[in-house]
Motif scaffolding. Sequence first.
Motif, PDB file in Angstrom:
ATOM      1  N   LEU A   1      41.773  67.325  29.661  1.00  0.00           N
ATOM      2  CA  LEU A   1      40.641  68.155  29.262  1.00  0.00           C
ATOM      3  C   LEU A   1      40.649  69.475  30.024  1.00  0.00           C
ATOM      4  N   VAL A   2      40.983  69.418  31.308  1.00  0.00           N
ATOM      5  CA  VAL A   2      41.024  70.646  32.116  1.00  0.00           C
ATOM      6  C   VAL A   2      42.136  71.566  31.617  1.00  0.00           C
ATOM      7  N   ILE A   3      43.298  70.999  31.311  1.00  0.00           N
ATOM      8  CA  ILE A   3      44.390  71.809  30.768  1.00  0.00           C
ATOM      9  C   ILE A   3      43.984  72.422  29.433  1.00  0.00           C
ATOM     10  N   MET A   4      43.317  71.641  28.583  1.00  0.00           N
ATOM     11  CA  MET A   4      42.843  72.162  27.301  1.00  0.00           C
ATOM     12  C   MET A   4      41.890  73.335  27.505  1.00  0.00           C
ATOM     13  N   PHE A   5      40.978  73.189  28.451  1.00  0.00           N
ATOM     14  CA  PHE A   5      39.992  74.245  28.707  1.00  0.00           C
ATOM     15  C   PHE A   5      40.665  75.527  29.190  1.00  0.00           C
ATOM     16  N   PHE A   6      41.536  75.414  30.188  1.00  0.00           N
ATOM     17  CA  PHE A   6      42.174  76.616  30.713  1.00  0.00           C
ATOM     18  C   PHE A   6      43.166  77.221  29.720  1.00  0.00           C
ATOM     19  N   SER A   7      43.786  76.392  28.893  1.00  0.00           N
ATOM     20  CA  SER A   7      44.672  76.922  27.862  1.00  0.00           C
ATOM     21  C   SER A   7      43.894  77.746  26.843  1.00  0.00           C
ATOM     22  N   TRP A   8      42.689  77.281  26.508  1.00  0.00           N
ATOM     23  CA  TRP A   8      41.832  78.031  25.592  1.00  0.00           C
ATOM     24  C   TRP A   8      41.310  79.302  26.237  1.00  0.00           C
ATOM     25  N   LEU A   9      40.957  79.212  27.524  1.00  0.00           N
ATOM     26  CA  LEU A   9      40.343  80.351  28.214  1.00  0.00           C
ATOM     27  C   LEU A   9      41.369  81.389  28.639  1.00  0.00           C
ATOM     28  N   LEU A  10      42.543  80.920  29.093  1.00  0.00           N
ATOM     29  CA  LEU A  10      43.537  81.828  29.707  1.00  0.00           C
ATOM     30  C   LEU A  10      44.926  81.578  29.134  1.00  0.00           C
ATOM     31  N   ASP A  11      45.037  81.591  27.824  1.00  0.00           N
ATOM     32  CA  ASP A  11      46.310  81.267  27.178  1.00  0.00           C
ATOM     33  C   ASP A  11      47.425  82.212  27.611  1.00  0.00           C
ATOM     34  N   GLU A  12      47.142  83.506  27.696  1.00  0.00           N
ATOM     35  CA  GLU A  12      48.163  84.482  28.087  1.00  0.00           C
ATOM     36  C   GLU A  12      48.624  84.248  29.521  1.00  0.00           C
ATOM     37  N   LEU A  13      47.699  83.851  30.371  1.00  0.00           N
ATOM     38  CA  LEU A  13      48.055  83.589  31.769  1.00  0.00           C
ATOM     39  C   LEU A  13      49.032  82.428  31.871  1.00  0.00           C
TER      40      LEU A  13
END
Length: 386
Positions: free
Chosen positions: A300-312
């Motif tokens: 879930l954390v990976i999903m959240f950060f992937s959505w929030l900071l995909d370019e990063l």
Amino acid sequence: MGFLRTLLALSVVLDHLGGGNADHLVGGRLAVQLFYVISGFLISYVLTATDRYQGATGKFYANRFLRLFPIYLAVASMTLLAHALSGGAFFRFYDALPFSAELFLVLSNIFIMGQDWLMFFGIEHSQLAFTGSFARSEVPLYQGLLVPQAWTLGVEMSFYLVAPFVLGSPRRLLTLLVMSLALRGVLIASGIGQSDPWTYRFFPTELALFLIGSLSHQVLLPRYKAWARKAKLLPEAGTALLFGYCLLHFSIGINPTVRDGLAVLLFAALLPLAFLFQSRHRLDRAIGELSYPIYICHSLVIMFFSWLLDELSLHQPMLFAALVITGCIGFSALLNGLIADPVERLRSRLRTDADGADGSSPVPVAGARLRPPAAAQPLGSIRRVP
């Protein structure tokens, strides 16, 4: 032991981040199997070295249920909400499934049990069928799991079901150990056991790892206790050796299969010292309490950060990995405070009741929350194969 469990959980997180992260610490697959060894050790301690569940198998199962399900169900519910807010592709995936596969997924998402079996099934000719591998499927069924890495909890739960009837009998324990190892040998010789999911998802062969951990507790812990009375720093030395191994695993230049096998034996040999170390150091116990929620929440954390900071994640993967790990630790502490700690008080009452109506006091366990996280999907990104 607590810090080691959290290191293994972080091995899974790094593995699921993919890329160069997968080759840090011990990797996802070995972390899973080392958790099996640790689980065997701790469950053997609970069932054979204390009076907690003597003649109270139902209370043992209830205690395990309360350890696993509250945090799992909370994270699964939040993941479901996240899918609903992200456009509903998760729900459209279910629309493409036959009813039997849809029912299988729904039940296993709710009850956990069966998520490991799912890895041996697929869709053939628009029907749910045993394919021997999740990879042989018209539709990848694992994409319907809310907490994809929770299939290992299914393996753990299978062990919990048999443990009360096996660990108290050396003959049964050794017989099952030999049978499990023999079955693994047969599957490897036939070629089946050399490919996923048979490598580390098939409970009858993974049972040997749990039982090796149980033997470590029953055979080695009493000896190490005696030695530690004379060599005061022996638990610290053994724990430091295991910690060092976790950091250096991928730098050991031998055949990976041999290396992983030796790692299992090393952990089994030194786990009693890590257990004694945990009993001496409250901080180690506190760190270990983060391991299970880290394992459960990291998708879930990976999903959240992937959505929030995909370019990063694409251009600065190390920074992205650091953010994910920090997020997992913080979220895990929150899950413990809001869910696990209140449930722990109920589990403590169950343990006290299970100690018997004869007035006998409970034997203290090193660490309130003993269950190690079970762990990972296959090597690689969590957005690929489970």
